[in-house]
Enzyme design. Structure first.
Site, PDB file in Angstrom:
ATOM      1  N   LYS A 249       6.008  51.095 100.416  1.00 39.94           N
ATOM      2  CA  LYS A 249       6.263  49.843 101.149  1.00 39.94           C
ATOM      3  C   LYS A 249       7.384  50.078 102.153  1.00 39.94           C
ATOM      4  CE  LYS A 249       8.373  45.237 100.415  1.00 39.94           C
ATOM      5  NZ  LYS A 249       8.751  44.180  99.451  1.00 39.94           N
ATOM      6  N   ASP A 254      13.197  42.292 105.536  1.00 34.60           N
ATOM      7  CA  ASP A 254      12.415  41.219 104.931  1.00 34.60           C
ATOM      8  C   ASP A 254      13.208  39.921 104.965  1.00 34.60           C
ATOM      9  OD1 ASP A 254      10.726  39.607 103.486  1.00 34.60           O
ATOM     10  OD2 ASP A 254      11.080  40.600 101.547  1.00 34.60           O
ATOM     11  N   LYS A 261      14.085  33.440 103.341  1.00 36.39           N
ATOM     12  CA  LYS A 261      14.987  33.677 102.215  1.00 36.39           C
ATOM     13  C   LYS A 261      16.307  32.940 102.452  1.00 36.39           C
ATOM     14  CE  LYS A 261      13.556  38.362 100.843  1.00 36.39           C
ATOM     15  NZ  LYS A 261      13.167  38.028  99.461  1.00 36.39           N
ATOM     16  N   ASP A 272      14.469  47.083 102.132  1.00 38.35           N
ATOM     17  CA  ASP A 272      13.126  46.762 101.642  1.00 38.35           C
ATOM     18  C   ASP A 272      12.075  47.792 102.084  1.00 38.35           C
ATOM     19  OD1 ASP A 272      11.764  45.052  99.957  1.00 38.35           O
ATOM     20  OD2 ASP A 272      11.084  43.726 101.579  1.00 38.35           O
ATOM     21  N   ASP A 331       6.942  35.436 101.835  1.00 36.53           N
ATOM     22  CA  ASP A 331       7.952  36.356 101.304  1.00 36.53           C
ATOM     23  C   ASP A 331       7.356  37.325 100.269  1.00 36.53           C
ATOM     24  OD1 ASP A 331      10.399  37.523 100.983  1.00 36.53           O
ATOM     25  OD2 ASP A 331      11.240  35.920  99.721  1.00 36.53           O
ATOM     26  N   ARG A 335       3.155  43.263  98.835  1.00 37.83           N
ATOM     27  CA  ARG A 335       1.814  43.496  98.261  1.00 37.83           C
ATOM     28  C   ARG A 335       0.740  43.427  99.336  1.00 37.83           C
ATOM     29  NH1 ARG A 335       2.752  38.566  94.197  1.00 37.83           N
ATOM     30  NH2 ARG A 335       4.883  39.275  94.576  1.00 37.83           N
TER      31      ARG A 335
END
Ligand code: BES
Ligand code: ZN
Ligand code: ZN
Length: 484
Positions: A249, A254, A261, A272, A331, A335
């Site tokens: 990833k 992020d 966030k 991230d 967020d 995935r």
């Protein structure tokens, strides 16, 4: 601060330098006559009576220019004990004004292969710090000359060095702030690894669109930077046998996207992309040490930003696999990036196995803190190999469950699945269960959730705080012990 290690064949003049010597667990110095003078011996013997010999490293000031350092090695020492000793030695000497040392490898017991090699490996790993943006850098250079016949062989020296360089590369990438290491810059840096023999292929947005990688593209669409999938191939066997595949990833920053966030600690999200950085560092070390395996690294590089063109909660996107996803929370983006990268890796490279790494969920930090990465897998053999490798190099993993009963939590009313579950808990497992849906051909697969491992506020055994590089040594060990 930099530590340089030089290996010397013959014993240089050591009667006037700072000496590092190994002893048995009782600091018995009777076998060290060759290296220290008679008067030094009696001085040390006297002092030993007053020192706390429970400590494993003792420093003796002979005069203002000479220290003798004794490292006691207990019986049944493991390689990780030696690494930890090296790291703790570094922590103690880093503030001394002396900056040249001699380590006599022959003082380590013959049955401990590579004792000095592991010791120096730990020392080197601990000495890393990221000072690129300090305008006043500490220009201290420490040099360690290693002599004697118990020093590591040339091949082992290369192995240690390539793992150090791979780990440091990972740490460098993770430490770079989001304004510097955005996806465009990251793709360029990976491309530069062509020079060490990796085959690099960069897929930009245009190509990704054509391929249908819409879950990956959706995450990056709010950013002014590009989105990329980059593959790195290492063909160490010079044949067409199935490669080992590593997927990472690479969310360069992020923000959470439209599901923004909170401000507090949002700056942490510059790391991230750590999963991808482990893959890049691993591929670098495999190429440097010319590992006798075929391997491929695949990373998805995006920046998750809010903006006029950003993905909205509720959007439905079609993945490379053909399966559709309802994005309920922007967020939960990792995935989405991995989904396309996993299917593509499995289809294109038909690998022996796939290991993916990601700072995927805050929930894994709740479960395992900074002690273990979460391991989720469809394969017991691969899981056990990872668990054993992790114990060996002290980059530990703990297996967590996957089960079809969790599937109902991510089934969607409007699409094939949704990217978060609102009820039911098990945040890390449902994320892994989501990823598993994108392995289409039953390839052995393991997912490592490294959210708690990639970065350390206080430092660990073999790092001094900041980016840890966790995973590079784990995967090198997995490969070395089972596939080389
Ligand atoms: N990058 C984060 C996970 C993370 C959190 C990594 C803390 C390192 C430290 C990930 O993209 C994320 O935001 N996950 C959400 C998922 C949730 C929206 C289902 C999380 O863990 O809160
Ligand atoms: Zn997120
Ligand atoms: Zn994330």
């Amino acid at each position: 601060m930099s530590v340089k290690i030089n290996y010397k064949n013959s014993l240089p003049k050591i009667n006037s330098s700072n000496l590092v010597l190994f002893t048995d667990e009782n600091f018995n110095i009777s076998s060290l006559k060759k290296y220290i003078s008679h008067s030094e011996q009696s001085y040390i013997s006297d002092l030993l009576k007053t020192k706390d010999v429970k400590r494993k490293i003792l420093f003796f000031d002979i005069n203002s220019k000479r220290k003798i350092i004794l490292i006691s090695l207990k019986k049944n020492l493991k390689s990780s004990d030696l690494e930890n000793l090296g790291a703790s030695f570094y922590d103690q000497f880093k503030n001394f004004k002396q900056n040249q040392y001699h380590l006599v490898s022959d003082t380590s017991p013959n049955h401990l292969r590579n004792a000095s090699g592991y010791f120096l490996h730990g020392l080197k790993l601990k000495s890393y710090s990221f000072e690129k943006y300090k305008t006043k850098q500490k220009n201290k250079n420490i040099s360690i000359i290693v002599s004697g016949k118990n020093r590591p062989s040339l091949i082992d020296q290369l192995k240690f060095k390539s793992i150090e360089e791979g780990t440091f590369y990972t740490r460098d990438l993770v430490s770079e702030p989001g304004n510097v290491l955005h996806p465009d810059e990251y793709a360029k840096r990976i491309s530069s690894l062509k020079k060490i023999g990796l085959k690099i292929t960069v897929y930009d947005e245009k190509k990704l669109k054509k391929l249908g990688m819409n879950t990956l593209l959706g995450v990056g669409q709010g950013s002014v930077r590009g989105s990329y999938l980059v593959t790195m191939e290492w063909n160490g066997l010079k044949d067409k046998s199935k490669p080992l595949a590593f997927v990472g990833k690479g969310v360069c920053f992020d923000t959470g996207g439209i599901s923004l966030k909170p401000a507090k600690f949002m700056e942490d999200m510059t790391y991230d992309m750590a999963g991808s950085a482990v893959v890049v560092g691993l591929m670098k070390s495999l190429a440097l040490r010319k590992a006798k395996i075929n391997a491929v690294g695949v990373v998805g590089l995006v920046e998750n930003m809010p903006g006029g063109n950003a993905q909205r909660p509720g959007d439905i996107v079609k993945s490379y696999s053909g399966k559709t996803v309802e994005v309920l929370n922007t967020d939960a983006e990792g995935r989405l990036v991995l989904a396309d990268a996993l299917t593509y890796t499995e289809e294109k490279f038909k690998p022996k196995f796939i290991v993916d790494l990601a700072t995927l969920t805050g929930a894994i930090i709740v479960s395992l803190g900074s002690e273990y990465a979460g391991l989720f897998s469809n394969d017991d053999k691969l899981s056990n190999q990872l668990i054993n490798a992790g114990e060996n190099v002290e980059e530990k993993v703990w297996r967590m469950p996957l089960n079809k009963n969790f599937d109902k939590l991510i089934d969607s009313k409007n699409a094939d699945m949704q990217n978060i579950n609102y009820v039911g808990g098990a945040g890390s497992t449902t994320a892994a269960q989501f990823l598993q849906r994108f392995i289409l051909n039953k390839t052995p697969w393991a997912h490592l959730d490294i959210a708690g491992m990639a970065f350390s506020k206080y430092g660990g055994a073999l790092n001094s705080g900041g980016a840890t590089g966790y995973g590079v040594r784990l995967l090198n060990k997995l490969i070395e012990d089972n596939y080389e």
